[in-house]
Scaffold this motif. Structure first.
Motif, PDB file in Angstrom:
ATOM      1  N   VAL A 196       0.864  -1.186   0.000  1.00  0.00           N
ATOM      2  CA  VAL A 196       0.000   0.000   0.000  1.00  0.00           C
ATOM      3  C   VAL A 196       0.891   1.224   0.000  1.00  0.00           C
ATOM      4  CG1 VAL A 196      -1.979  -0.988   1.195  1.00  0.00           C
ATOM      5  CG2 VAL A 196      -0.111  -0.052   2.529  1.00  0.00           C
ATOM      6  N   ASN A 197       0.329   2.362  -0.387  1.00  0.00           N
ATOM      7  CA  ASN A 197       1.047   3.619  -0.260  1.00  0.00           C
ATOM      8  C   ASN A 197       0.965   4.058   1.178  1.00  0.00           C
ATOM      9  OD1 ASN A 197       1.683   3.811  -2.936  1.00  0.00           O
ATOM     10  ND2 ASN A 197      -0.065   5.126  -3.434  1.00  0.00           N
ATOM     11  N   GLY A 198       2.086   4.315   1.791  1.00  0.00           N
ATOM     12  CA  GLY A 198       2.039   4.858   3.133  1.00  0.00           C
ATOM     13  C   GLY A 198       2.613   3.936   4.179  1.00  0.00           C
ATOM     14  N   ILE A 199       2.184   4.153   5.399  1.00  0.00           N
ATOM     15  CA  ILE A 199       2.807   3.511   6.536  1.00  0.00           C
ATOM     16  C   ILE A 199       2.161   2.166   6.854  1.00  0.00           C
ATOM     17  CG2 ILE A 199       3.662   5.609   7.579  1.00  0.00           C
ATOM     18  CD1 ILE A 199       1.104   5.887   9.057  1.00  0.00           C
ATOM     19  N   THR A 200       2.761   1.436   7.805  1.00  0.00           N
ATOM     20  CA  THR A 200       2.243   0.112   8.142  1.00  0.00           C
ATOM     21  C   THR A 200       0.885   0.201   8.835  1.00  0.00           C
ATOM     22  OG1 THR A 200       3.357   0.138  10.277  1.00  0.00           O
ATOM     23  CG2 THR A 200       4.537  -0.855   8.454  1.00  0.00           C
ATOM     24  N   GLY A 201       0.156  -0.885   8.807  1.00  0.00           N
ATOM     25  CA  GLY A 201      -1.142  -0.903   9.477  1.00  0.00           C
ATOM     26  C   GLY A 201      -2.143  -1.705   8.675  1.00  0.00           C
ATOM     27  N   ALA A 202      -3.081  -2.323   9.365  1.00  0.00           N
ATOM     28  CA  ALA A 202      -4.042  -3.173   8.684  1.00  0.00           C
ATOM     29  C   ALA A 202      -5.000  -2.365   7.802  1.00  0.00           C
ATOM     30  CB  ALA A 202      -4.849  -3.948   9.724  1.00  0.00           C
ATOM     31  N   ILE A 220      -1.370  -6.489   5.806  1.00  0.00           N
ATOM     32  CA  ILE A 220      -1.908  -7.847   5.677  1.00  0.00           C
ATOM     33  C   ILE A 220      -2.376  -8.310   7.055  1.00  0.00           C
ATOM     34  CG2 ILE A 220      -1.337 -10.236   5.096  1.00  0.00           C
ATOM     35  CD1 ILE A 220       0.733  -8.994   3.117  1.00  0.00           C
ATOM     36  N   SER A 221      -3.689  -8.569   7.176  1.00  0.00           N
ATOM     37  CA  SER A 221      -4.197  -8.800   8.535  1.00  0.00           C
ATOM     38  C   SER A 221      -5.143  -9.989   8.676  1.00  0.00           C
ATOM     39  CB  SER A 221      -4.900  -7.531   9.030  1.00  0.00           C
ATOM     40  OG  SER A 221      -5.960  -7.198   8.168  1.00  0.00           O
ATOM     41  N   THR A 222      -5.487 -10.654   7.583  1.00  0.00           N
ATOM     42  CA  THR A 222      -6.410 -11.785   7.692  1.00  0.00           C
ATOM     43  C   THR A 222      -5.853 -12.999   6.927  1.00  0.00           C
ATOM     44  OG1 THR A 222      -7.583 -11.268   5.644  1.00  0.00           O
ATOM     45  CG2 THR A 222      -8.385 -10.189   7.653  1.00  0.00           C
ATOM     46  N   PRO A 223      -6.314 -14.203   7.286  1.00  0.00           N
ATOM     47  CA  PRO A 223      -5.895 -15.389   6.520  1.00  0.00           C
ATOM     48  C   PRO A 223      -6.230 -15.238   5.030  1.00  0.00           C
ATOM     49  CG  PRO A 223      -6.953 -16.068   8.563  1.00  0.00           C
ATOM     50  CD  PRO A 223      -7.145 -14.579   8.466  1.00  0.00           C
ATOM     51  N   GLY A 260       2.522  -7.660  10.299  1.00  0.00           N
ATOM     52  CA  GLY A 260       3.011  -6.853  11.404  1.00  0.00           C
ATOM     53  C   GLY A 260       1.966  -6.496  12.434  1.00  0.00           C
ATOM     54  N   SER A 261       1.184  -5.469  12.114  1.00  0.00           N
ATOM     55  CA  SER A 261       0.260  -4.909  13.099  1.00  0.00           C
ATOM     56  C   SER A 261      -0.651  -5.960  13.731  1.00  0.00           C
ATOM     57  CB  SER A 261      -0.596  -3.820  12.442  1.00  0.00           C
ATOM     58  OG  SER A 261       0.236  -2.821  11.901  1.00  0.00           O
ATOM     59  N   LYS A 262      -1.147  -6.877  12.886  1.00  0.00           N
ATOM     60  CA  LYS A 262      -2.078  -7.889  13.400  1.00  0.00           C
ATOM     61  C   LYS A 262      -1.404  -8.802  14.428  1.00  0.00           C
ATOM     62  CE  LYS A 262      -6.153  -9.510  13.496  1.00  0.00           C
ATOM     63  NZ  LYS A 262      -7.307  -8.632  13.827  1.00  0.00           N
ATOM     64  N   ILE A 263      -0.158  -9.147  14.173  1.00  0.00           N
ATOM     65  CA  ILE A 263       0.601  -9.991  15.114  1.00  0.00           C
ATOM     66  C   ILE A 263       0.829  -9.228  16.420  1.00  0.00           C
ATOM     67  CG2 ILE A 263       2.814 -11.151  15.522  1.00  0.00           C
ATOM     68  CD1 ILE A 263       1.394 -12.648  13.387  1.00  0.00           C
TER      69      ILE A 263
END
Lengths: 260, 387
Positions: free
Chosen positions: A178-184, A213-216, A232-235
């Protein structure tokens, strides 16, 4: 070939996809680092990205930034993370990838850092605020200690830059999705597949997808055109909640071939 | 070859662009556009027009006769940036960058602001040019500077409060960069200080250099020679960058930057890579940022522009500190003696001049950059004096 790249290629050779969880070292206390790493290893992750907290995390989204603040608040520093990892390094079987900003490494001393990081089991490193053009600052010392310098490739990178970044990247190529910073995020930009194909054209180094990336389902959706994912964030959220079931689900989604 | 020439985004060993890859790409594009227009005659004519008709330039180089007599020593000249529209030097750079944004065809401008001065200047120019404007501000700052938030909204800007971390300028900057990366095709990020990754420090210095372009000519006309010294306050360093720019090659002119004792980046900091560039920073031994403490919000910053790091390390610039007490005293002295209420930021330069001028001879003359007016600070000073 770097141990990091080897670990990813042996995973994909089995028909599975690489799965690299991101954890923030020191979130919840440094004493959590050993059990967390060992448990992730048990779940069958390919490698583990170990975040080092920093006061100016320009590439991190709110979730990881807050985790970093918590880690800093309880006194976590790069030096202490390295010491802690070293104390149980004989139990670490998967490659560790450090994710740290440039300034803490400069303050540590790049040669000393590289030597100590090697003893701590660190096989790769991501330095998000260090552009390719500046990599000479750290490259020789890292190379001497077999630490792969992973480059990020973004959606805004021009074809010329993609080529240079891709050829320079070691261990794997970190493709920002995605464009930008980390996060779901809930959805991904279209044309991602095309973007990945373009990246893979220049090198045989595996391309992993990261950011948001936050879901299976996300994990699976990248299986078709990447060698795996970084989550990252999800973990980080799941570790705070001690929700290992969610983490297990995510890892499982990457086992395309070996788990039915 | 000039000792302060910029090469590949570096002032000597300082500057550069230490940002994530997605931002790197966007910054390169902005840098190209800046190079394309900075010497374009039509662009510069337009900038000149607005600086004259909208900002009110040139502003005076005022001989502070009363202050000179009272102190004894060097003649003191005040460069009156406080008389600009919006009340400070910030507007010089804002106009330059907004005209660049216009040339680039974008319709939306974003900016970060701490105390609110840069946000107000940006909102002002956006109102005039009919640009959509979003200002990022730390949540804590929006509460402390509620009136400036209202000013920006009055001017048609959208103010977004960032409630993460300390809720200060740093968090606002991070958010603005994230916005730029996501929306770079229709958005221009207008940075107010001479900091950040390349090309911003150079661009800000360029657009602020009008200050010394004028003061040098004005001083030559009044005194028939160059000044002994130019004094300016330094936080991030934009007003000092502009006040020094045209004297950098005049070796006989001393360039003196004044830092708050509680945020003395150059005096007490060390080289580091931070906020996307390499410069001096106040940091601990692990390379993390230290907190600062200045009564002037505009100088309350851990880092400093790479130009000043370079001038400091080569010895071309001299960087000194003044205490909060000296600053408060200077604020009142200039108000009483010359009828000019300086901003607390500018009061740092005045404070040093009060100590420095008496050590020189009447043959000498110094220029003090009054970067902004102090109306915004009157309430704060009232509270500090009545505590």
């Amino acid at each position: 070939m770097s141990q990091l790249k080897e670990a990813i290629l042996s995973t994909t050779a089995k028909g599975d996809k690489a799965f690299i969880p991101y954890i923030m070292a020191g979130d919840g206390g440094l004493e959590k680092l050993q059990p967390t790493i060992l448990k992730l290893q048990e779940l069958g992750v390919t490698a583990i990205e170990v975040g080092i907290p920093f006061t100016d995390p320009v590439a991190d989204g709110p979730t990881i930034e807050r985790a970093g603040e918590r880690a800093l608040a309880n006194g976590t520093t790069l030096r202490k993370v390295i010491e802690t990892l070293t104390s149980f390094s004989e139990h670490i079987k998967v490659p560790l990838v450090a994710m740290t900003y440039l300034n803490p490494i400069l303050a540590y001393g790049i040669e000393k850092f590289s030597e100590d990081a090697k003893l701590a089991g660190i096989k790769g490193i991501i330095i998000p605020d260090m552009p390719l053009e500046e990599r000479d600052i750290v490259y020789t010392a890292l190379k001497a200690n077999d630490i792969a310098l992973v480059q990020l490739v973004s959606l805004t990178s021009t074809p010329e830059r993609i080529e240079r970044l891709t050829k320079a990247s070691e261990g794997f190529i970190y493709a920002v999705t995605v464009n930008g910073i980390t996060g779901a995020r809930s959805s991904f930009a279209s044309k991602l597949e095309e973007h990945f194909k373009k990246i893979q054209e220049y090198s045989d180094t595996p391309v992993l997808a990261g950011f948001g990336i936050s879901t299976p389902e996300h994990v699976k959706s990248f299986s078709d055109f990447s060698s795996g994912v970084i989550v990252g964030s999800k973990i980080v959220d799941s570790l705070v909640a001690n929700d290992w079931a969610t983490i297990e689900e995510l890892v499982k989604a990457s086992k395309v071939a070996t788990v039915k | 070859m000039s000792q302060v020439a910029i090469k590949n985004g570096y002032y000597g060993d300082f500057g550069g662009s230490f940002v994530p890859e997605d931002l790197q790409q966007v910054l390169e594009y902005i840098g190209e556009q800046y190079e394309k227009y900075k010497n374009d005659p039509e662009f510069n004519e337009e900038l000149k027009y607005y600086l004259r008709e909208y900002v009110g330039r040139e502003n005076p180089l005022y001989f502070a006769e009363n202050l000179t007599k009272q102190l004894g020593g060097a003649k003191i000249y005040l460069k009156r940036e406080d008389l600009n529209h919006t009340g400070s030097h910030k507007i010089n750079n804002v106009l330059g960058q907004i005209l660049l944004a216009k040339r680039m065809g974008v319709k939306r401008v974003i900016a970060e602001t701490g105390a609110g001065q840069h946000g107000v200047a940006t909102a002002t120019a956006c109102a005039m040019f009919g640009m959509e404007c979003t200002i990022y501000m730390g949540a804590k700052d929006t509460k402390r500077q509620a009136l400036n938030v209202f000013r920006m909204e009055l001017l048609g800007a959208k103010v977004v409060a960032i409630d993460i971390g300390q809720g200060l300028l740093k968090e606002a900057v991070d958010e603005a960069f994230a916005d730029l990366v996501a929306n770079y095709k229709n958005t221009f990020y207008l940075i107010g200080s001479a900091v950040g990754p390349t090309p911003y420090p150079e661009m800000v210095e360029h657009f602020q250099s009008i200050i010394s372009k004028e003061s040098r000519a004005q001083h030559l006309e009044k005194e028939g020679k160059l000044p002994t010294a130019v004094i300016a306050a330094v936080g991030g360093g934009s007003n000092a960058a502009g006040a020094f720019a045209h004297y950098k090659e005049d070796q006989e002119v001393r360039l003196i930057g004044v830092e708050p004792a509680g945020a003395a980046t150059l005096s007490k900091g060390s080289p580091a890579v931070f906020h996307g560039f390499k410069s001096y920073v106040l940091q601990d031994e692990e390379g993390n940022l230290l907190e600062t403490n200045s009564i002037a919000a505009g100088l309350d910053y851990q880092g400093v522009g790479p130009l000043h790091a370079h001038l400091h390390s080569t010895g071309r610039g001299e960087y000194v500190t003044v205490t909060n007490e000296e600053v408060l005293d200077a604020f009142q002295t200039l108000s009483r003696v010359e009828g000019i209420i300086p901003a607390l930021e500018s009061s740092h330069a005045v404070a040093y001049a009060l100590k420095f001028a008496p050590t020189l001879s009447p043959e000498d003359s110094i220029i003090v950059n009054v970067s902004g007016r102090g109306d915004k600070d009157v309430e704060q000073v009232f509270e500090m004096l009545n505590k």
